[in-house]
Design an enzyme around this catalytic site. Sequence first.
Site, PDB file in Angstrom:
ATOM      1  N   ARG A  52       0.846  -1.187   0.000  1.00 23.48           N
ATOM      2  CA  ARG A  52       0.000   0.000   0.000  1.00 23.48           C
ATOM      3  C   ARG A  52       0.884   1.241   0.000  1.00 23.48           C
ATOM      4  O   ARG A  52       1.942   1.265   0.642  1.00 23.48           O
ATOM      5  CB  ARG A  52      -0.915   0.017   1.239  1.00 23.48           C
ATOM      6  CG  ARG A  52      -2.058  -0.980   1.183  1.00 23.48           C
ATOM      7  CD  ARG A  52      -3.086  -0.568   0.140  1.00 23.48           C
ATOM      8  NE  ARG A  52      -4.195  -1.509   0.080  1.00 23.48           N
ATOM      9  CZ  ARG A  52      -4.252  -2.547  -0.733  1.00 23.48           C
ATOM     10  NH1 ARG A  52      -3.241  -2.782  -1.560  1.00 23.48           N
ATOM     11  NH2 ARG A  52      -5.301  -3.345  -0.746  1.00 23.48           N
ATOM     12  N   GLU A  59      -3.668   7.889  -4.982  1.00 23.65           N
ATOM     13  CA  GLU A  59      -3.818   7.282  -6.303  1.00 23.65           C
ATOM     14  C   GLU A  59      -5.083   7.791  -6.976  1.00 23.65           C
ATOM     15  O   GLU A  59      -6.098   8.003  -6.307  1.00 23.65           O
ATOM     16  CB  GLU A  59      -3.873   5.756  -6.179  1.00 23.65           C
ATOM     17  CG  GLU A  59      -2.572   5.155  -5.646  1.00 23.65           C
ATOM     18  CD  GLU A  59      -2.615   3.626  -5.560  1.00 23.65           C
ATOM     19  OE1 GLU A  59      -3.659   3.011  -5.913  1.00 23.65           O
ATOM     20  OE2 GLU A  59      -1.607   3.039  -5.145  1.00 23.65           O
ATOM     21  N   HIS A  90      -0.755   0.418 -10.024  1.00 23.96           N
ATOM     22  CA  HIS A  90      -1.427  -0.499  -9.098  1.00 23.96           C
ATOM     23  C   HIS A  90      -2.009  -1.706  -9.840  1.00 23.96           C
ATOM     24  O   HIS A  90      -3.217  -1.967  -9.822  1.00 23.96           O
ATOM     25  CB  HIS A  90      -2.538   0.242  -8.327  1.00 23.96           C
ATOM     26  CG  HIS A  90      -2.880  -0.419  -7.025  1.00 23.96           C
ATOM     27  ND1 HIS A  90      -3.270   0.283  -5.910  1.00 23.96           N
ATOM     28  CD2 HIS A  90      -2.894  -1.720  -6.635  1.00 23.96           C
ATOM     29  CE1 HIS A  90      -3.521  -0.548  -4.905  1.00 23.96           C
ATOM     30  NE2 HIS A  90      -3.292  -1.772  -5.331  1.00 23.96           N
TER      31      HIS A  90
END
Length: 322
Positions: free
Chosen positions: A239, A268, A287
């Site tokens: 993360r 993000e 991601h």
Amino acid sequence: MGKPKVFVTRKLSNELVKDYEEMLDICMWDKEEEPVPEKILRSQAKEVDALFTVLGDRIDASLLAEAKNLKVVANMAVGYDNIDIEAAKNHSITVTNTPDVLSETTADLGFSLLAATARKITEANAYVKEDNWKQWAPFLLAGTDIHHKTLGIVGMGRIGEALAKRATGFNMKIQYHNRTRKPEAEEKLQASYVSFEELLETSDFVVTVVPLTEETEELFNHSAFKKMKSTAIFINISRGKVVNEEALINALNKGEIKAAGLDVFYEEPIRADHPLVNMHNVVCLPHIGSASNETRTEMVHLCMKNIVEVTANKKAITPVNN
């Protein structure tokens, strides 16, 4: 009595959900890459029995308090820091995730990112595509060896073990730090348990696969990066918020570490003008840890199966809270 109502917060193909339409009344946001607006999400949450969510959806206490019919939130991820778990428990709402099915795929990506960063793969690719390759040179785009180096894994869960297994094929020395020791993993993978400080000080590659908790938030800060080798490469597939990005940028600029490979970020999505994106020794990915067609399909099915079970007053397959 009507079928349980489900709201899916991203567009999925009809092929993926058709098998569940006999059991569920499925309503879906009509865009795949654009988040559902908060107003629509909250409105839908008030009406449905189940939410199918992704990491970008913020499921907070106020939303859950207003969702009087909601029985389950099925999150299409292993992590669930986008959901207020305590609030869900207080309202007797089950939260589920998608563990196991993405461990191998995420480990594939993690090791690929490590290799790409160490061997300057993306930089070399751009070098050719931008027509900069004029002559061969002895140290042109020379990177760092992976084989026989020391890999330090922070967080020895399923993904960490899968990553370690891949490292054995490169004859790497494997060490790890975790909240608890994993004797079976140590024996199976010839991995050594070390303190967090020792791992930072002695690893050539530091990979974080820890979940985001109060204890791990900004675990990788100025102090952590200063302990690492100046030749070390940092990889984050967990993360973004486990890293203090200002500290990472500072460490890269000062040469406290050599390079970084990042699949996740503090906020993000990041934009092209983000400082990390414009550093030659950083590889940035959007991601995509679990982003294979096979794995994402399995994740969708697991979410839907959890919804079917909970709305039928049965136990969830992969509950986060009980």
